[in-house]
Design a protein around this motif. Sequence first.
Motif: not given
Length: 811
Positions: A334-349
């Motif tokens: 779950i932590r790995g998936i969550g970290y991946g989502i966070n990287f996508l948020i940084f990229a999108a912003c």
Amino acid sequence: MDSDSLFSLSKLIALLAKGWPSLLVAFVAFCFLWLDLFSLPLAAVSPLLDLSWCGAIIHFSAQGLQWGRDITFTYGPLGHLTAFVYTGELFTTRVVWELASKTVFAAILCATMMRLPRLWRPFFFFFVLLFIWADPISDALYFLVITCLAAAFFREGRFGRSLNGLAGTLFGVSALIKFTYFILAIYTLVIVVIFYWKRRRFPNAVIICSTFSLVFLLCWKLAGQDYVNLLSYLISSLDISFGYKEAMGISAASTAIVVAGIAAALLAVVQCSLLLFESRQLPFLCIVLFFIGETYLSWNRAFIRADDHVLSFFALCPAASVTVWTIAQPRRLIRGIGYGINFLIFAACLCGIFLQQPSVVMNCITDTAARLTGGWRAVTTPGATARQLDAQLGEEKAANALPRVRAEVKDRTIDVFGYEQGVALLNDLNYLPRPVFQGYSAYTPGLIAANTAFYSSPCAPAYVLFKYQPIDERYPTLDDAGVLRQLLFCYMPLFEERGYSLWKRSGAASSVPTTLISTQSLLFDEVCPLPANQNLWLEVDVRKSFRGRLLSLLYKPPKVEIWVKDNQGRQIVHRLVSSMSSTGFIINPQLETSKDVLETAIGLRTSSVVSFLVHTPRESRRFFQRRAVCRISSLPELPAAAFDRSWKQSRYREILRDQDLQPDLARAFDASKEVLLNLDPNGYREFSPLNEVQLTIQNGNLRIAANGSDPQVLLPGFSLGHGQQAILRIDLDAPTDTGLQLFYLPAGVSAYGDHYMNRSLHRGGNRVYFLLTDAELASGRLRLDPGMDPGDYVITHFEVRAVPADSNSLP
């Protein structure tokens, strides 16, 4: 020293020895963040829209005006604490707040950073350092600080009394800076109190709520506000917040920006939901509820008016979303998936910031370095900073001086119609604002009624400085429709100066009656004819369907237009805001430009609208009810209609000076065959930039790019023969309604400033003429100030012809 004290001291020393690298990192981060966050005004107040309202709220606070009674705006009575302009008022208060608040903010951000997993610490730190000021408005910073506090509440659950008191204090002060902060603070408090209640930590709930309430009420009083106005302040602030979506919404520069925003928001919600699913505990539920509410507020604030406002969301979302890792400790998967989502948020912003303002990303390091050095300079040499701002203020006052207005008004009250309130502050006028002081913000029936009532009461100002400035392609008379009606019936224009016309109250203020003629129910695109030869007041109520109300709750309603056809056969399209049009606006006479308003006020005939229709794209009609309700009412005859034509022409000449002599000058110019100067593209090289302009030759025309409110260009020289005068013709495209000035130097005068000729310009193409004699050309070249607003001014023709000094064709 007893043994217990020695034991405690040795324990503390051991702890420091073990954790000193982390403390060093935190200290360095604190210093960088403090310098980056420390922000004093960078410029003096000016007539520009944002700089005007920002300067105005400082002035209102300094004057002790009452929010909720005298003033209604999105900012509260402490809004001056985040103002980004300088007026010379309340500057010491601002410096003290910066020193205190940014110390607390930097400490909160550093504490949050040190609680993050090591992977996210540099991401959090550098993103905040580089992009928290992507939007110069402070919303992203305040939202992020509140987010960090909320995460700390739900992580620890054992905040001591002092920390609960600190949080309550911060929420209480912030709530009076801007109403959006008030909403977020209240929302956060509700969730925190529920959290404490469920954990049976009742004293903590009582402390934070009581601290917030006491600080809020104390700061209200310290801001010079009476408690009797507090309820009306909250009600009017809710009114202006709920009306914002329909009236102020504009589309983003590209669909990709909206997609990036939606993606970042959805990813943040998915991340929180994933962690809640993993650990269904109260802290996670609370943080998910908080993030959903905060994301809704910040996304709506950014994407309703999707210009540079979007930068605040993109600057907030990555840093806010990563704070969840101060609470969450899920399984590895779950932590790995969550970290991946966070990287996508940084990229999108980051993509969103780049799409909106590429320079913010490209220059992020140099801009941050400039903020750091600027913060250091402001702290170490505060006197020099104040002197620099005073010098800028003096320059703005000189550039925007209205000596004729000051001589007429003296110490009597004056209001500003339009959005350039800064000019009243720069001229030290006795500024008495209507409640919604920038008319485009009077966009609900309650706000419109407040402004209209002010102008119908004995409190109405003695003078009004008028500039016609509708925004967002709205139908021009929608903005402050009730005040415009009062102006035409209860005030009389006196003269123009630098693109502003001064109006004087002609008698006791009173309401203007309307008489209902008909009520009609119209389908979209159904043409509605209007009665001829009457002054008309039109109310158009375009009501939303259930789906439209739901869309408005989640986002913003679709655009509605009004198409009008006038007696000259023209069809003109404008935006229609139903919350404004439902209370009524002037449809006849047709008032498209400042010139139309002035001619109407003195009784000269103008164009009229013969019919109109309401339009929205077919795919958007499901968001509205099938029919719009239209009420047509008659207005009385204007006071100037009673005067004869010679009086009206005389008044017109007094208002515009020789503006009405343009036809005579045009005829004399056309009759002359002696050309003194007729510039081709090569001749435009003889123009010289003086101030706030860049000159380029494009397609045979001279483009004057004005980057400030006082652009100045030196014109080519020429001379007159014996017994001659000259007529100068300038064809110029203007970016907005404004005023052009031609400065000259009479004999013995060496500095431009006191001797000039005015011309009113309208957005688009203009042709103006000037009569020049030896007196105007005695001491040097002419100076042209093409307008009072930034933008591109394009000279398409520049020619001087000679005429005999005794010519009968001249006025």
